[in-house]
Design a protein around this motif. Structure first.
Motif, PDB file in Angstrom:
ATOM      1  N   UNK A   1       0.823  -1.199   0.000  1.00 24.89           N
ATOM      2  CA  UNK A   1       0.000   0.000   0.000  1.00 24.89           C
ATOM      3  C   UNK A   1       0.856   1.247   0.000  1.00 24.89           C
ATOM      4  N   UNK A   2       1.946   1.234   0.763  1.00 21.11           N
ATOM      5  CA  UNK A   2       2.766   2.435   0.899  1.00 21.11           C
ATOM      6  C   UNK A   2       3.725   2.619  -0.249  1.00 21.11           C
ATOM      7  N   UNK A   3       4.064   1.562  -0.957  1.00 24.58           N
ATOM      8  CA  UNK A   3       5.122   1.705  -1.950  1.00 24.58           C
ATOM      9  C   UNK A   3       4.818   1.065  -3.272  1.00 24.58           C
ATOM     10  N   UNK A   4       3.594   1.183  -3.766  1.00 24.58           N
ATOM     11  CA  UNK A   4       3.313   0.630  -5.062  1.00 24.58           C
ATOM     12  C   UNK A   4       4.231   1.286  -6.068  1.00 24.58           C
ATOM     13  N   UNK A   5       4.709   0.442  -7.007  1.00 24.30           N
ATOM     14  CA  UNK A   5       5.670   0.909  -7.985  1.00 24.30           C
ATOM     15  C   UNK A   5       6.969   1.335  -7.316  1.00 24.30           C
ATOM     16  N   UNK A   6       6.643   0.346  -6.718  1.00 23.81           N
ATOM     17  CA  UNK A   6       7.812   0.886  -6.053  1.00 23.81           C
ATOM     18  C   UNK A   6       8.818   1.850  -6.800  1.00 23.81           C
TER      19      UNK A   6
ATOM     20  N   UNK B   1       6.738  14.655   8.716  1.00 22.74           N
ATOM     21  CA  UNK B   1       5.948  15.748   8.145  1.00 22.74           C
ATOM     22  C   UNK B   1       4.468  15.397   8.099  1.00 22.74           C
ATOM     23  N   UNK B   2       3.641  16.439   8.187  1.00 21.19           N
ATOM     24  CA  UNK B   2       2.217  16.244   8.045  1.00 21.19           C
ATOM     25  C   UNK B   2       1.778  16.353   6.594  1.00 21.19           C
ATOM     26  N   UNK B   3       0.476  16.219   6.368  1.00 22.16           N
ATOM     27  CA  UNK B   3      -0.054  16.220   5.003  1.00 22.16           C
ATOM     28  C   UNK B   3       0.213  17.541   4.292  1.00 22.16           C
ATOM     29  N   UNK B   4       0.129  18.678   5.007  1.00 21.73           N
ATOM     30  CA  UNK B   4       0.356  19.977   4.365  1.00 21.73           C
ATOM     31  C   UNK B   4       1.782  20.095   3.842  1.00 21.73           C
ATOM     32  N   UNK B   5       2.750  19.615   4.620  1.00 23.28           N
ATOM     33  CA  UNK B   5       4.155  19.693   4.202  1.00 23.28           C
ATOM     34  C   UNK B   5       4.419  18.778   3.016  1.00 23.28           C
ATOM     35  N   UNK B   6       3.818  17.601   3.021  1.00 23.93           N
ATOM     36  CA  UNK B   6       3.986  16.680   1.892  1.00 23.93           C
ATOM     37  C   UNK B   6       3.393  17.292   0.626  1.00 23.93           C
ATOM     38  N   UNK B   7       2.222  17.889   0.773  1.00 27.40           N
ATOM     39  CA  UNK B   7       1.582  18.541  -0.371  1.00 27.40           C
ATOM     40  C   UNK B   7       2.453  19.679  -0.912  1.00 27.40           C
ATOM     41  N   UNK B   8       3.055  20.460  -0.002  1.00 26.29           N
ATOM     42  CA  UNK B   8       3.919  21.567  -0.419  1.00 26.29           C
ATOM     43  C   UNK B   8       5.147  21.051  -1.161  1.00 26.29           C
ATOM     44  N   UNK B   9       5.731  19.946  -0.683  1.00 25.00           N
ATOM     45  CA  UNK B   9       6.914  19.386  -1.335  1.00 25.00           C
ATOM     46  C   UNK B   9       6.590  18.872  -2.732  1.00 25.00           C
TER      47      UNK B   9
ATOM     48  N   UNK C   1       0.821   2.362   8.529  1.00 25.38           N
ATOM     49  CA  UNK C   1      -0.375   2.169   7.714  1.00 25.38           C
ATOM     50  C   UNK C   1      -1.075   3.500   7.480  1.00 25.38           C
ATOM     51  N   UNK C   2      -1.063   4.351   8.494  1.00 28.76           N
ATOM     52  CA  UNK C   2      -1.659   5.675   8.328  1.00 28.76           C
ATOM     53  C   UNK C   2      -0.846   6.502   7.332  1.00 28.76           C
ATOM     54  N   UNK C   3       0.474   6.358   7.382  1.00 28.10           N
ATOM     55  CA  UNK C   3       1.304   7.022   6.368  1.00 28.10           C
ATOM     56  C   UNK C   3       0.927   6.523   4.974  1.00 28.10           C
ATOM     57  N   UNK C   4       0.747   5.212   4.835  1.00 26.82           N
ATOM     58  CA  UNK C   4       0.422   4.633   3.535  1.00 26.82           C
ATOM     59  C   UNK C   4      -0.854   5.242   2.980  1.00 26.82           C
ATOM     60  N   UNK C   5      -1.832   5.422   3.857  1.00 21.43           N
ATOM     61  CA  UNK C   5      -3.097   6.017   3.421  1.00 21.43           C
ATOM     62  C   UNK C   5      -2.878   7.458   2.971  1.00 21.43           C
ATOM     63  N   UNK C   6      -2.100   8.224   3.747  1.00 20.56           N
ATOM     64  CA  UNK C   6      -1.819   9.616   3.392  1.00 20.56           C
ATOM     65  C   UNK C   6      -1.015   9.705   2.097  1.00 20.56           C
ATOM     66  N   UNK C   7      -0.058   8.784   1.923  1.00 17.70           N
ATOM     67  CA  UNK C   7       0.760   8.781   0.715  1.00 17.70           C
ATOM     68  C   UNK C   7      -0.092   8.480  -0.515  1.00 17.70           C
ATOM     69  N   UNK C   8      -1.040   7.583  -0.344  1.00 13.39           N
ATOM     70  CA  UNK C   8      -1.928   7.260  -1.456  1.00 13.39           C
ATOM     71  C   UNK C   8      -2.817   8.449  -1.785  1.00 13.39           C
ATOM     72  N   UNK C   9      -3.353   9.106  -0.747  1.00 13.25           N
ATOM     73  CA  UNK C   9      -4.202  10.283  -0.964  1.00 13.25           C
ATOM     74  C   UNK C   9      -3.437  11.391  -1.692  1.00 13.25           C
TER      75      UNK C   9
END
Length: 310
Positions: free
Chosen positions: A14-19, A259-267, A154-162
């Motif tokens: 879930x967290x690393x598809x394609x890897x 980092x939170x979702x806002x920082x990931x989005x900014x990056x 797992x929560x990171x995986x969900x955020x990464x997918x989003x």
């Protein structure tokens, strides 16, 4: 393959598809196995249990939390709420989890060191730093450190997918780990989340500039020295750490916090602009201003000095 191995494999899938002074110095002066996945997602409920709003209730395969609703039942297990704030280092997170569960922090450190058992994506390279996603968790003393940390991954995986992290990283010409590292720096440097896209642009611009231009970030230097401070000292800047972005070109080897979702989005989606510098011109109010040239930068430094923090 036992149920725990199945859960780990699924979470990983879930967290690393394609890897200048620097930015911070300037501050101061898919396809696959659908049937197996469906089974594993059901099993993963044993780890991540239940999301209640922004709170994740963590039970686990060795936990007895599911025997009764939280706050009710036999009294054998009492779940406690622990909030992991954006930007915390892994060492701080493990301390908080230890306090919340009453388990020795050494147990959490051992669990954190076994990245493969936590469902980390391949691009994490086995390191948990940056992948223990911020949020509020209800944890039980009966849940093992591995179960708790796996729930955070797992929560990171969900955020990464989003956020479409893998695809977005490819779009901007970076690896997913590089994006997460940039996001962790943005999280550490931003006085206001509204400034995150511009700070991310400064980092991208400096990385894309001439090889002679270093990031020169106090936040990375301090992380490498395991120090907590407003800024790095002259002695700190002579560190041989791989996180010394004054001495070494490019990004540090990995995230410097979660980092939170806002920082990931900014990056992933930095603001458009030519900036190479940023300065907190009014520390008390958290005002950050940006410059595209050294001349502009020095003007901002003088502006900061007016507020008594030269």
């Amino acid at each position: 393959m036992n149920i725990e191995d199945l859960v780990r494999e699924t979470l990983s899938d879930m967290a690393g598809q394609e890897q200048p002074p620097p930015p911070s110095r300037f501050l101061r002066a898919a396809g696959g196995r659908p049937r197996r996945r469906g089974l594993a997602l059901a099993a993963a409920a044993a780890v991540t249990v239940l999301a209640l709003g922004s709170t994740l209730v963590v039970g686990g395969l060795s936990s007895r939390v599911a025997e009764a609703p939280i706050g009710q039942g036999t009294g054998e297990v009492v779940a406690k709420s622990v909030t992991v704030k954006e930007g915390l280092r892994l060492s701080q997170i493990l301390e908080r989890l230890s306090t919340a569960t009453g388990r020795p922090v050494a147990e959490f450190r051992r669990a954190a060191a076994d990245g493969g058992a936590l469902g980390l994506p391949g691009y994490a390279k086995g390191a948990l730093e940056g992948f223990a996603f911020p949020g509020t968790y209800q944890v039980s003393p009966a849940s093992s450190p591995q179960e708790i940390l796996a729930a955070m991954v797992a929560r990171f995986a969900r955020a990464a997918e989003d956020a479409r992290l893998v695809e977005g990283a490819r779009r901007v010409g970076r690896t997913p780990l590089e994006i997460l590292t940039i996001a962790s720096i943005v999280q550490a440097e931003a006085a206001d989340r509204r400034d995150m896209p511009k700070i991310a642009r400064v980092i991208h611009n400096r990385l894309d500039h001439t090889p002679e231009m270093r990031l020169q970030l106090d936040s990375t230097v301090l992380y490498g020295l395991n120090k907590f401070s407003v800024g790095a000292s002259t002695k700190d800047l002579r560190s041989t750490s791989r996180y010394n972005t004054y001495a070494r070109p490019g990004l540090p080897p990995g995230p410097i916090g979660s980092p939170g979702a806002d920082a990931v989005e900014a990056a992933l989606r930095p603001a458009a602009g030519p900036w190479l510098f940023f300065v907190v011109t009014d520390p008390e109010r958290g005002v950050t201003e940006f410059a595209a040239s050294e001349q502009e930068f020095f003007k901002l430094v003088k502006e900061r000095e007016k507020h008594g923090s030269g």
